[in-house]
Write a protein that holds these residues in place. Structure first.
Motif, PDB file in Angstrom:
ATOM      1  N   UNK A  23       6.837   7.936  -7.280  1.00 10.18           N
ATOM      2  CA  UNK A  23       5.392   7.779  -7.196  1.00 10.18           C
ATOM      3  C   UNK A  23       5.087   6.604  -6.274  1.00 10.18           C
ATOM      4  N   UNK A  24       3.936   6.643  -5.618  1.00  5.47           N
ATOM      5  CA  UNK A  24       3.589   5.615  -4.642  1.00  5.47           C
ATOM      6  C   UNK A  24       3.341   4.268  -5.320  1.00  5.47           C
ATOM      7  N   UNK A  25       3.584   3.197  -4.573  1.00  8.85           N
ATOM      8  CA  UNK A  25       3.492   1.852  -5.137  1.00  8.85           C
ATOM      9  C   UNK A  25       2.132   1.555  -5.774  1.00  8.85           C
ATOM     10  N   UNK A  26       1.004   1.893  -5.142  1.00  7.96           N
ATOM     11  CA  UNK A  26      -0.275   1.602  -5.814  1.00  7.96           C
ATOM     12  C   UNK A  26      -0.401   2.292  -7.172  1.00  7.96           C
ATOM     13  N   UNK A  27       0.125   3.501  -7.277  1.00  9.32           N
ATOM     14  CA  UNK A  27       0.089   4.205  -8.564  1.00  9.32           C
ATOM     15  C   UNK A  27       1.035   3.533  -9.552  1.00  9.32           C
ATOM     16  N   UNK A  28       2.205   3.120  -9.067  1.00  3.65           N
ATOM     17  CA  UNK A  28       3.148   2.414  -9.949  1.00  3.65           C
ATOM     18  C   UNK A  28       2.518   1.143 -10.512  1.00  3.65           C
ATOM     19  N   UNK A  29       1.886   0.378  -9.641  1.00  2.00           N
ATOM     20  CA  UNK A  29       1.286  -0.881 -10.093  1.00  2.00           C
ATOM     21  C   UNK A  29       0.162  -0.629 -11.094  1.00  2.00           C
ATOM     22  N   UNK A  30      -0.640   0.381 -10.825  1.00  2.00           N
ATOM     23  CA  UNK A  30      -1.742   0.701 -11.742  1.00  2.00           C
ATOM     24  C   UNK A  30      -1.200   1.114 -13.110  1.00  2.00           C
ATOM     25  N   UNK A  31      -0.170   1.947 -13.111  1.00  2.16           N
ATOM     26  CA  UNK A  31       0.398   2.413 -14.377  1.00  2.16           C
ATOM     27  C   UNK A  31       1.032   1.261 -15.149  1.00  2.16           C
ATOM     28  N   UNK A  52       5.289   9.488 -16.054  1.00  2.00           N
ATOM     29  CA  UNK A  52       4.682   8.721 -14.963  1.00  2.00           C
ATOM     30  C   UNK A  52       4.758   7.222 -15.254  1.00  2.00           C
ATOM     31  N   UNK A  53       4.520   6.846 -16.495  1.00  2.00           N
ATOM     32  CA  UNK A  53       4.592   5.423 -16.845  1.00  2.00           C
ATOM     33  C   UNK A  53       6.001   4.887 -16.634  1.00  2.00           C
ATOM     34  N   UNK A  54       6.996   5.709 -16.915  1.00  2.00           N
ATOM     35  CA  UNK A  54       8.375   5.276 -16.696  1.00  2.00           C
ATOM     36  C   UNK A  54       8.674   5.165 -15.202  1.00  2.00           C
ATOM     37  N   UNK A  55       8.177   6.115 -14.427  1.00  2.00           N
ATOM     38  CA  UNK A  55       8.378   6.060 -12.974  1.00  2.00           C
ATOM     39  C   UNK A  55       7.749   4.805 -12.370  1.00  2.00           C
ATOM     40  N   UNK A  56       6.752   4.251 -13.057  1.00  2.00           N
ATOM     41  CA  UNK A  56       6.109   3.039 -12.543  1.00  2.00           C
ATOM     42  C   UNK A  56       7.078   1.859 -12.511  1.00  2.00           C
ATOM     43  N   UNK A  57       8.154   1.956 -13.276  1.00  2.00           N
ATOM     44  CA  UNK A  57       9.166   0.894 -13.303  1.00  2.00           C
ATOM     45  C   UNK A  57      10.299   1.149 -12.314  1.00  2.00           C
ATOM     46  N   UNK A  98       0.804  -1.228   0.000  1.00  2.00           N
ATOM     47  CA  UNK A  98       0.000   0.000   0.000  1.00  2.00           C
ATOM     48  C   UNK A  98       0.833   1.272   0.000  1.00  2.00           C
ATOM     49  N   UNK A  99       2.129   1.146   0.300  1.00  2.00           N
ATOM     50  CA  UNK A  99       2.976   2.334   0.490  1.00  2.00           C
ATOM     51  C   UNK A  99       2.362   3.271   1.531  1.00  2.00           C
ATOM     52  N   UNK A 100       1.567   2.681   2.422  1.00  2.00           N
ATOM     53  CA  UNK A 100       0.912   3.414   3.523  1.00  2.00           C
ATOM     54  C   UNK A 100      -0.034   4.510   3.042  1.00  2.00           C
ATOM     55  N   UNK A 101      -0.605   4.312   1.854  1.00  2.00           N
ATOM     56  CA  UNK A 101      -1.665   5.196   1.365  1.00  2.00           C
ATOM     57  C   UNK A 101      -2.962   4.805   2.078  1.00  2.00           C
ATOM     58  N   UNK A 102      -3.616   5.727   2.781  1.00  2.00           N
ATOM     59  CA  UNK A 102      -4.781   5.367   3.599  1.00  2.00           C
ATOM     60  C   UNK A 102      -5.884   4.610   2.862  1.00  2.00           C
ATOM     61  N   UNK A 103      -6.245   5.044   1.661  1.00  2.00           N
ATOM     62  CA  UNK A 103      -7.302   4.341   0.930  1.00  2.00           C
ATOM     63  C   UNK A 103      -6.901   2.902   0.652  1.00  2.00           C
ATOM     64  N   UNK A 104      -5.660   2.702   0.225  1.00  2.00           N
ATOM     65  CA  UNK A 104      -5.188   1.349  -0.073  1.00  2.00           C
ATOM     66  C   UNK A 104      -5.165   0.492   1.191  1.00  2.00           C
ATOM     67  N   UNK A 105      -4.751   1.078   2.319  1.00  2.00           N
ATOM     68  CA  UNK A 105      -4.748   0.341   3.592  1.00  2.00           C
ATOM     69  C   UNK A 105      -6.171  -0.080   3.946  1.00  2.00           C
ATOM     70  N   UNK A 106      -7.091   0.856   3.838  1.00  2.00           N
ATOM     71  CA  UNK A 106      -8.486   0.582   4.183  1.00  2.00           C
ATOM     72  C   UNK A 106      -9.047  -0.564   3.342  1.00  2.00           C
ATOM     73  N   UNK A 107      -8.825  -0.502   2.038  1.00  2.00           N
ATOM     74  CA  UNK A 107      -9.389  -1.516   1.146  1.00  2.00           C
ATOM     75  C   UNK A 107      -8.739  -2.879   1.354  1.00  2.00           C
ATOM     76  N   UNK A 108      -7.419  -2.891   1.496  1.00  2.77           N
ATOM     77  CA  UNK A 108      -6.740  -4.182   1.621  1.00  2.77           C
ATOM     78  C   UNK A 108      -6.993  -4.799   2.997  1.00  2.77           C
TER      79      UNK A 108
END
Length: 369
Positions: free
Chosen positions: A309-317, A261-266, A194-204
């Motif tokens: 960029x945060x891990x959830x955003x990286x994974x999505x991208x 942003x797509x490159x940062x996802x890697x 989650x990279x400690x993103x509150x929404x991701x923590x809540x959902x997971x």
């Protein structure tokens, strides 16, 4: 008013800063940050805090701006909360209500939804300026991104964009939802997704509560962010929340920002300015792209000034907008040359500088291999 958040950890410092501003007068505060970072929760905590309740009693208004498409509709939404009669344009009626009324607090939640479109921005900023002219009206807005609307004298010191939760707060949030019978190692591993993103923590955490840590970790390997994207709106679906940020007019106005942003996802380690320059990435207006990603809070600068960029955003991208091969090859070539440089030269200064750059990119190099 929306309810007070029942699970609220890790924002004590920000809440204290906001209350301090309220203690000094009638503030104008912008709560900024990425989607899912907890802006609305902080605003709800503010509006229900005992000090705020005593100060403003029943004159606290919380308006979700999502339903408004322009300034007139925003005024109508506020007017509805105030109990004003419907009309063609309630702008002046809203202003008059607050001007002649008692001290009040107005929270405009998700203001970016109506402020973002360039054709609306000027009108929205004029409206905010009008509201800010009411001396006894405290104004709090929440917005995705890292920039405040102009034409308002926002109260100093500014509240910085919200950051991911500290590990202890993330852990407490998790166990409040999923209980604490899971092994500490499993909890740490789940939270790392989650990279400690509150929404991701809540959902997971809610998913773990139903399926258990092992099942969720296994599903993540196959499904990534889709695991916590089974809801229908931005509050229950991480992918929807991220896609909303990607649809930002600010981002679309700089077409190549999404490429960066797509490159940062890697790149878990992100990139420094030196690396952005040396790698000669074929991204047009790369510095403008960098600024845009920061302004929209899709990326941030860490304490070493590396663009990440945060891990959830990286994974999505990586799942929905993977980088072009040309970009990946260019960066791979840069890191390969860096490793060759380290191998070929033995000067102490050269080695020190090169080792420093390599060590800052170990996770990046591993990701690209």
């Amino acid at each position: 008013l929306p309810s007070e958040p029942k699970i609220f950890h890790g924002r004590e410092s920000e809440l204290s800063d906001v209350l301090e501003l309220f203690s000094q007068g009638t503030p104008r505060i912008a709560i900024l940050g990425a989607g899912g970072i907890g802006k609305t929760s902080l605003a709800r905590a503010i509006v229900h805090h005992a000090e705020i309740t005593v100060k403003y009693t029943q004159h606290r208004y919380f308006v979700a701006c999502d339903a408004a498409a322009n300034q007139v509709e925003l005024a109508a939404l506020i007017g509805a909360h105030l109990g004003l009669k419907c009309g063609k344009d309630l702008t002046q009626a809203v202003f008059q209500y607050f001007t002649t009324g008692p001290s009040s607090l107005l929270v405009l939640d998700n203001l970016e939804t109506v402020w973002e479109p360039t054709e609306c921005r000027g009108d929205i900023e004029e409206f905010l300026s009008l509201l800010a002219d009411v001396q006894h009206l405290a104004l709090v807005i929440t917005m995705r991104g890292a920039e405040r609307p102009s034409k308002v004298c926002w109260t100093h010191p500014f509240l910085g964009p919200l950051q991911p939760l500290k590990q202890s707060a993330a852990h407490q949030t998790f166990i409040d939802i999923a209980e604490d019978y899971h092994s500490p190692e499993d909890i740490v591993q789940v939270l790392s997704l989650t990279d400690n993103m509150p929404l991701a923590i809540n959902l997971i955490a809610h998913l773990v509560d139903v399926e258990g840590c092992s099942s969720v970790l296994s599903r993540w390997e196959a499904e990534r962010t889709s695991v916590i994207s089974e809801g229908y709106d931005k509050k229950s679906n991480l992918d929807v929340s991220i896609s909303l940020s990607l649809s930002s007019p600010r981002l679309k106005a700089v077409p190549h920002a999404q490429e960066l942003l797509s490159l940062l996802s890697m790149l878990p380690d992100g990139l420094s300015d030196v690396e952005l320059l040396q790698s000669k990435l074929p991204v047009k207006d790369i510095w403008h792209c960098k600024t845009t990603l920061i302004r929209t809070a899709l990326a941030y600068l860490d304490d070493k000034k590396r663009l990440k960029t945060l891990l959830p955003i990286r994974e999505y991208m990586r799942k929905t907008h993977p980088p072009r091969n040309e970009l990946v090859k260019c960066l791979f070539k840069h890191f390969h040359e860096l490793l060759e440089l380290h191998k070929d030269f033995s000067g102490a200064e050269m080695i020190s500088a090169t080792v420093g750059q390599i060590s800052s990119n170990l996770a990046n190099i591993q990701s690209l291999l």
